[in-house]
Design a protein around this motif. Sequence first.
Motif, short mmCIF file in Angstrom:
data_model
loop_
_atom_site.label_atom_id
_atom_site.label_comp_id
_atom_site.label_asym_id
_atom_site.label_seq_id
_atom_site.Cartn_x
_atom_site.Cartn_y
_atom_site.Cartn_z
N HIS A 95 37.02 39.80 38.87
CA HIS A 95 38.30 40.21 38.27
C HIS A 95 39.31 39.06 38.39
O HIS A 95 40.00 38.73 37.42
CB HIS A 95 38.81 41.46 39.01
CG HIS A 95 40.10 42.00 38.49
ND1 HIS A 95 40.22 42.59 37.24
CD2 HIS A 95 41.34 42.05 39.06
CE1 HIS A 95 41.47 42.98 37.06
NE2 HIS A 95 42.17 42.67 38.14
N CYS A 96 39.39 38.44 39.57
CA CYS A 96 40.30 37.32 39.79
C CYS A 96 39.87 36.10 38.98
O CYS A 96 40.71 35.41 38.37
CB CYS A 96 40.37 36.96 41.26
SG CYS A 96 41.14 38.21 42.31
N LEU A 97 38.57 35.82 38.97
CA LEU A 97 38.06 34.66 38.23
C LEU A 97 38.37 34.79 36.74
O LEU A 97 38.67 33.79 36.07
CB LEU A 97 36.55 34.51 38.43
CG LEU A 97 36.09 34.07 39.82
CD1 LEU A 97 34.56 34.04 39.88
CD2 LEU A 97 36.66 32.70 40.19
N GLU A 98 38.29 35.99 36.22
CA GLU A 98 38.59 36.20 34.81
C GLU A 98 40.05 35.87 34.52
O GLU A 98 40.37 35.26 33.49
CB GLU A 98 38.28 37.64 34.40
CG GLU A 98 38.29 37.87 32.90
CD GLU A 98 37.70 39.21 32.52
OE1 GLU A 98 36.63 39.23 31.89
OE2 GLU A 98 38.32 40.26 32.86
N TYR A 99 40.94 36.25 35.45
CA TYR A 99 42.35 35.90 35.30
C TYR A 99 42.52 34.38 35.33
O TYR A 99 43.21 33.80 34.49
CB TYR A 99 43.17 36.55 36.41
CG TYR A 99 44.60 36.04 36.47
CD1 TYR A 99 45.53 36.42 35.50
CD2 TYR A 99 45.01 35.18 37.49
CE1 TYR A 99 46.83 35.95 35.54
CE2 TYR A 99 46.31 34.70 37.54
CZ TYR A 99 47.22 35.09 36.57
OH TYR A 99 48.50 34.62 36.60
N LEU A 137 30.34 31.22 39.00
CA LEU A 137 29.90 32.16 37.95
C LEU A 137 28.39 32.09 37.77
O LEU A 137 27.72 33.11 37.57
CB LEU A 137 30.59 31.85 36.62
CG LEU A 137 32.07 32.23 36.52
CD1 LEU A 137 32.65 31.76 35.18
CD2 LEU A 137 32.27 33.73 36.68
N ASP A 138 27.86 30.89 37.87
CA ASP A 138 26.41 30.71 37.74
C ASP A 138 25.67 31.43 38.86
O ASP A 138 24.65 32.09 38.63
CB ASP A 138 26.07 29.23 37.74
CG ASP A 138 24.65 28.96 37.27
OD1 ASP A 138 24.27 29.51 36.23
OD2 ASP A 138 23.93 28.22 37.95
N TYR A 142 26.94 35.23 35.89
CA TYR A 142 27.91 35.59 34.86
C TYR A 142 28.23 34.38 34.00
O TYR A 142 28.01 33.24 34.41
CB TYR A 142 29.20 36.11 35.50
CG TYR A 142 29.21 37.61 35.68
CD1 TYR A 142 30.04 38.43 34.92
CD2 TYR A 142 28.38 38.22 36.61
CE1 TYR A 142 30.04 39.80 35.07
CE2 TYR A 142 28.38 39.59 36.78
CZ TYR A 142 29.22 40.38 36.00
OH TYR A 142 29.21 41.74 36.15
N GLU A 143 28.74 34.63 32.83
CA GLU A 143 29.18 33.57 31.95
C GLU A 143 30.46 33.99 31.25
O GLU A 143 30.78 35.19 31.19
CB GLU A 143 28.09 33.23 30.93
CG GLU A 143 27.74 34.38 30.01
CD GLU A 143 26.56 34.06 29.10
OE1 GLU A 143 26.30 32.87 28.88
OE2 GLU A 143 25.92 35.00 28.60
N LEU A 155 34.45 37.70 31.15
CA LEU A 155 33.26 37.33 31.92
C LEU A 155 32.23 38.42 31.80
O LEU A 155 32.53 39.60 32.00
CB LEU A 155 33.63 37.12 33.40
CG LEU A 155 34.69 36.07 33.69
CD1 LEU A 155 34.94 35.95 35.19
CD2 LEU A 155 34.31 34.71 33.11
N ILE A 156 31.01 38.05 31.43
CA ILE A 156 29.95 39.02 31.24
C ILE A 156 28.68 38.54 31.94
O ILE A 156 28.50 37.33 32.14
CB ILE A 156 29.64 39.24 29.74
CG1 ILE A 156 29.20 37.93 29.08
CG2 ILE A 156 30.84 39.84 29.02
CD1 ILE A 156 28.68 38.09 27.67
#
Length: 292
Positions: A95-99, A137-138, A142-143, A155-156
């Motif tokens: 969630h934070c990484l997506e931000y 992410l790797d 996720y990517e 991110l999915i």
Amino acid sequence: MTRKNIFEILEEQYNISKEFDKITTLFNTPLIQHTYEIGYSQRRREEYTLEQIIDIDFYKWRGRGTCISYKNMREELGIDNLIRKNTKNAGEILHCLEYYENINSFFIKKICPRLLCNEYSLRNEWEILIKNICILLDHLNYEKVILEEEEKVILIPKNPAATAVAEISSEDTAMAILMYHHTSLKGQLAEKKDILRRIAQEYEPILDKPIEGYTDYFKTAANMLNNLDIRHNNKAGKNKNALATNLSDEKLENWYDELYQLLLFCVLIKDNKKRKDKMSEFLKGLNKKEAN
């Protein structure tokens, strides 16, 4: 013995929370420097974080929703609370990484080109930040997917089958396919049902005409669509059945996730059948030439 989930296994090999702490530290570090003259032979240097430097243009960002500043967005997303509690939860970290990825993407596309022409410079740590996010992410498998029109990054989970089917689907269906396993859809049965329905509608001709040797796969997919409250209302009325009414939401979501994978498989069978047929025709021509 309790089976370990994927994040627990990864945690033993690669310290996810420790790496996330590094990324958060870098993200909150002033990475942009501005040097300018303030008088004869005098220069001043100011430093900004990525968030501080985008704030003046924040209102131009389509991805901001109704947020009025980066501080407001952090608050609404609960970013500071997650960081303060030193979260080790993989979902919260994502969630934070997506931000972070959204702030960085807006900076790269809208702010960076202008700044670099006006005595602004980026510290080397900025590149470390980008690379460390990619590495984390790797490890989480996720990517990121960039939605150009909406100016958003999502991110999915990495899913080669989903990517392959998305590439041969219409734009709307493709985005739905990629979004299916997005963290925001966890527990959202209505949204997942809609995506499954969209896939089924686009590829209905394929499902109605099974490939020889794979008939059971296609029939099973069609039966799941017809009996799990997707194509029809299976919880009330003439199509009601015990299968749909007796399942808890959690179990129903698990079956939706399984059906999603099966639908991707069926589409890929059809796509690869066409590919195999083309290759067979090509090889026939090759064999004829060799015979002559």
